[in-house]
Design an enzyme around this catalytic site. Structure first.
Site, short mmCIF file in Angstrom:
data_model
loop_
_atom_site.label_atom_id
_atom_site.label_comp_id
_atom_site.label_asym_id
_atom_site.label_seq_id
_atom_site.Cartn_x
_atom_site.Cartn_y
_atom_site.Cartn_z
N ASP A 56 0.80 -1.28 0.04
CA ASP A 56 0.05 -0.13 -0.06
C ASP A 56 0.90 1.32 -0.02
OD1 ASP A 56 -2.32 1.58 -0.06
OD2 ASP A 56 -3.30 0.70 1.66
C1 NOJ Z 1 -3.92 3.70 0.28
C2 NOJ Z 1 -5.25 3.17 0.13
O1 NOJ Z 1 -5.13 2.29 1.45
C3 NOJ Z 1 -5.44 2.08 -0.90
O2 NOJ Z 1 -6.74 1.52 -0.82
C4 NOJ Z 1 -5.23 2.92 -2.23
O3 NOJ Z 1 -5.43 1.88 -3.23
C5 NOJ Z 1 -3.78 3.48 -2.22
N1 NOJ Z 1 -3.68 4.64 -1.05
C6 NOJ Z 1 -3.61 4.17 -3.43
O4 NOJ Z 1 -4.32 5.24 -3.79
#
Ligand code: NOJ
Length: 749
Positions: free
Chosen positions: A292
């Site tokens: 993430d």
């Molecule tokens: C953080 C989020 O937790 C995730 O769901 C998302 O895909 C990513 N950022 C990318 O934006």
């Protein structure tokens, strides 16, 4: 329906041969480049960003980010230092960067563009929690396909969805992004959405890979606070949180995003149990693991890595293939390999995953998106119609005293009151990269479209949040002059989603005051409640004559609300997360354990009174339970037949019941099957959903609904930590929600 979806989870010999040919041609630096995902523009600093969001909110338009390209990005791509771009949806830019990768980098390996397309691209559907309340996997498969169609036409190859985190705590803002509290339903919808995203015959001529997230346990954050510590037993991890991921992989998902959280002291980004033992050894899954956002860097904050280099080393050793945005792999992986701290074979394995995905997507052959097609495929009439259907099916009627709804389409004076009654932006909900407020029909727009010969009086009454704009006299006057009030209240779009946890789940701002004032007029109130999570609304539910849970329902939400209020559509949604009476009951879910002193039993007498697992100041049960939802018609259940009273652990349970539409209108019912394993080697939930069917019945029509449940789905992680279907007696229920239903028994031998 889509053709067979593409699978990205299986090794294809032709693709393997190409990977085997390409990999030895790559330098270590080029390999590392493939494992790097970057944001292709410079983000504004947090203050500027907050200002932009505020402006966006006031204007009803998405934030004008006016992004500046990341310095040096073209050179980085040309040098083979970037494998993937994040959240770039500007087709011209996608094509431009792609051209540099394909035509100007040494090996011509295309980029893969990943984006958060959480509930639609430009055709914004209801938030995923709302979508789940349709209990309609086939419909959600079609909705996901529309999202993939539009996104892929804009150059998106990789969709960071479905979010399959089980969420049992509505304080957690990201409950909006998932399917709710249940494992079985969550798995069914995960499969459907992966199939939709990965449809094999998109008219964009491209392919999209789904990326289920967040692996794993992210929804179990302590106290519902986003990113917070998770401390789960391995049994709960395996029984509750892993199955929707497995379902997504079984449907062909070939990538996964690891989570921000730790589990029992080990962050998901470096978790050998989940990343290696479970994914690779047990499930033999060959897909790609992406971190993430900055999660590799955040290992330093977690306190398990000393610095970014250490974080890169630990992540690679644990099996984390691609680094989203941290720049840890970009800066340190080559040195770590050269120093012998990370075996190059691990880097190779990760690169293989990236190349496989790019090859399976067809990016080497078709790297560019077609601008003409992109315009054609956006917001098509059939997509808008589908968004309307999903919105209609996602809304849940939880109260309808005295048949207040549906309203008459003429001759009734309606006062439309509330801070969300004329909002467009808020109906989009959380996580919309490409959605636009101008595409949305507000509830006011929707009512205007369906009401014959009248324009409802409209009073905003107050703001969603804060103290501004409170005008009780205007609201009271409008209510007094009307036959019925339609009150549209709830949360704004920016109150749920990532980093949007709340401790108090009542209506924000001065909304309850507004409602009290309107209620004091005695004019009957229909409440339309818009939110990104279950709210705590016991008082509101008493004041309302009718209460429709409408969520943040996407671009057609206003029309869907109007269709339901006026009776053109009979509501059929059912809740997929319990609605607590008070925040103190959280976490609250129907599939809880019985305990040694269950609150419904006699308890154990101590000091002359029964001691039970309950509160002294609130009941245990929710205000509205899992599976619950009303219709304008009624459904009768009878004649439960357990056709297989005894089954082997490789057999199939067959249960049927007759469901009849006993009212005067056609309607859809979600018939639900639950079981309880009465005695196990370990404690079992008091109920577990194991089947559901959405059926449409005309007035008076009856249908025998039959469920075939493989015994293999009745197991648990038994005392020896193996998944086992244990012999013994089970209860089974077939009914309209998780609280009642016809009851029978069967035995597994
Ligand atoms: C953080 C989020 O937790 C995730 O769901 C998302 O895909 C990513 N950022 C990318 O934006």
């Amino acid at each position: 329906m889509p053709n067979d979806p593409v699978r990205f989870d299986q090794l294809d010999p032709a693709i393997e041969a190409r990977v085997n040919k390409l990999l030895p041609q790559m330098t270590l630096a080029e390999k590392v480049g493939q494992l790097v995902q970057i944001v292709p523009f410079q983000m504004p600093n947090p203050d500027e960003f907050a200002k932009l969001l505020q402006q966006a909110h006031a204007s009803g338009q998405p934030p004008k980010l006016d992004p500046q390209p990341r310095p040096g990005i073209e050179q980085q791509i040309r040098a083979g230092q970037v494998g993937s771009l994040l959240n770039l949806t500007d087709l011209e830019l996608v094509n431009r960067y792609q051209r540099i990768a394909v035509e100007e980098s040494r090996l011509g390996i295309p980029l893969i563009v990943g984006a958060d397309v959480i509930h639609g691209f430009r055709t914004v559907f209801p938030i995923p929690l709302a979508e789940a309340c349709t209990w309609d996997p086939a419909l959600l498969e079609r909705a996901s396909r529309v999202a993939a169609e539009e996104a892929s036409a804009h150059g998106v190859d990789w969709i960071f969805a479905p979010m399959v985190d089980i969420a049992r705590d509505p304080r957690w803002g990201r409950i909006a992004e998932g399917a709710g509290e249940d494992v079985f339903l969550g798995a069914a919808l995960a499969r459907a959405r992966v199939r939709g995203f990965q449809a094999g015959d998109l008219q964009s001529g491209r392919r999209v890979a789904a990326c289920p997230k967040h692996y794993v346990g992210y929804g179990a954050a302590e106290a519902g606070r986003d990113y917070n510590t998770v401390d789960l037993s391995e049994r709960s991890l395996r029984e509750v949180h892993l199955p929707p991921f497995k379902a997504a992989f079984d449907a062909g998902a070939g990538s996964v995003m690891s989570a921000f959280n730790e589990i029992g002291g080990v962050p998901a980004t470096v978790n050998h149990l989940t990343l290696r033992t479970i994914l690779r050894d047990e499930w033999q899954w060959p897909g790609l693991v992406l971190s993430d956002y900055e999660a590799v860097l955040e290992l330093v904050n977690h306190g398990v890595a000393a610095d970014l280099a250490d974080a890169a080393r630990l992540s690679m050793l644990a099996g984390l293939d691609m680094d989203m945005v941290s720049d840890a792999y970009a800066q340190h992986l080559t040195t770590l390999v050269d120093a012998g701290a990370v075996p190059e074979a691990l880097v190779d394995a990760a690169v293989r995953g990236v190349l496989r995905l790019k090859l399976a997507l067809g990016l080497f052959e078709h790297p560019y998106a077609d601008a003409a097609l992109a315009d054609q495929l956006i917001l098509r009439e059939d997509s808008r119609a589908l968004a309307l259907q999903v919105a209609q099916e996602s809304m849940i009627l939880v109260k309808n005293a005295g048949g207040l709804l549906p309203l008459a389409s003429s001759g009734q004076r309606i006062a439309l009151i509330g801070p969300l009654a004329d909002s467009r932006q808020d109906l989009l909900g959380t996580w919309v990269l490409s959605g636009r407020a101008e595409d949305v029909e507000s509830v006011r727009d929707g009512l205007r479209a369906v009401l014959v010969g009248q324009e409802p009086t409209y009073v905003q009454g107050c703001a969603v949040k804060g103290d501004d704009g409170l005008d009780l006299p205007a609201a009271v006057a409008a209510a007094q002059a009307a036959d019925v009030v339609v009150l549209v209240v709830g949360e704004s779009a920016d109150m749920s989603g990532e980093a949007r946890s709340r401790t108090q789940l009542g209506l924000p701002g001065r909304q309850q005051e507004l409602i009290d004032a309107v209620a004091s007029t005695g004019t009957p109130i229909v409440v339309v409640l818009l939110s990104g999570r279950p709210l705590v609304v016991a008082r509101l539910a008493e004041q309302a004559g009718a209460l429709l849970v409408a969520w943040h329902g996407g671009i057609r939400a206003g029309r869907a609300v109007a269709d339901i209020l006026l009776g053109a559509v009979n509501p059929s949604g059912k809740l997929t997360a319990s609605w607590p009476r008070t925040e103190g009951q959280i976490p609250l879910y129907y599939a809880h354990k019985n305990t040694g002193r269950p609150w419904e039993g006699a308890g154990t007498t101590q000091f002359g009174e029964p001691f039970k697992s309950r509160y002294i100041d609130a009941p245990n049960d929710p205000l509205f339970p899992f599976g619950y939802g009303l219709s304008y018609t009624t459904f009768g259940y009878r004649d439960l037949r357990v056709e297989t009273p005894i089954i082997g652990n490789d057999g199939t349970l067959i249960v049927s019941a007759v469901v009849q539409n006993s009212g005067a209108r056609a309607g859809a019912e979600v018939v639900q099957l639950y079981v309880r394993d009465l005695v196990g080697s370990v404690t079992r939930p008091v109920k577990e959903l194991k089947g559901f069917q959405r059926i449409m019945l005309q007035p008076g029509e009856q249908r025998t609904v039959r469920f075939d449940v493989p015994a293999s789905e009745l197991g648990c992680i038994s005392l020896d930590m193996r998944y086992t279907v244990e012999p013994g007696t089970f209860k089974v229920w077939v009914g309209p929600d998780s609280t009642g239903g016809l009851e029978g028994h069967f035995e597994v031998r």
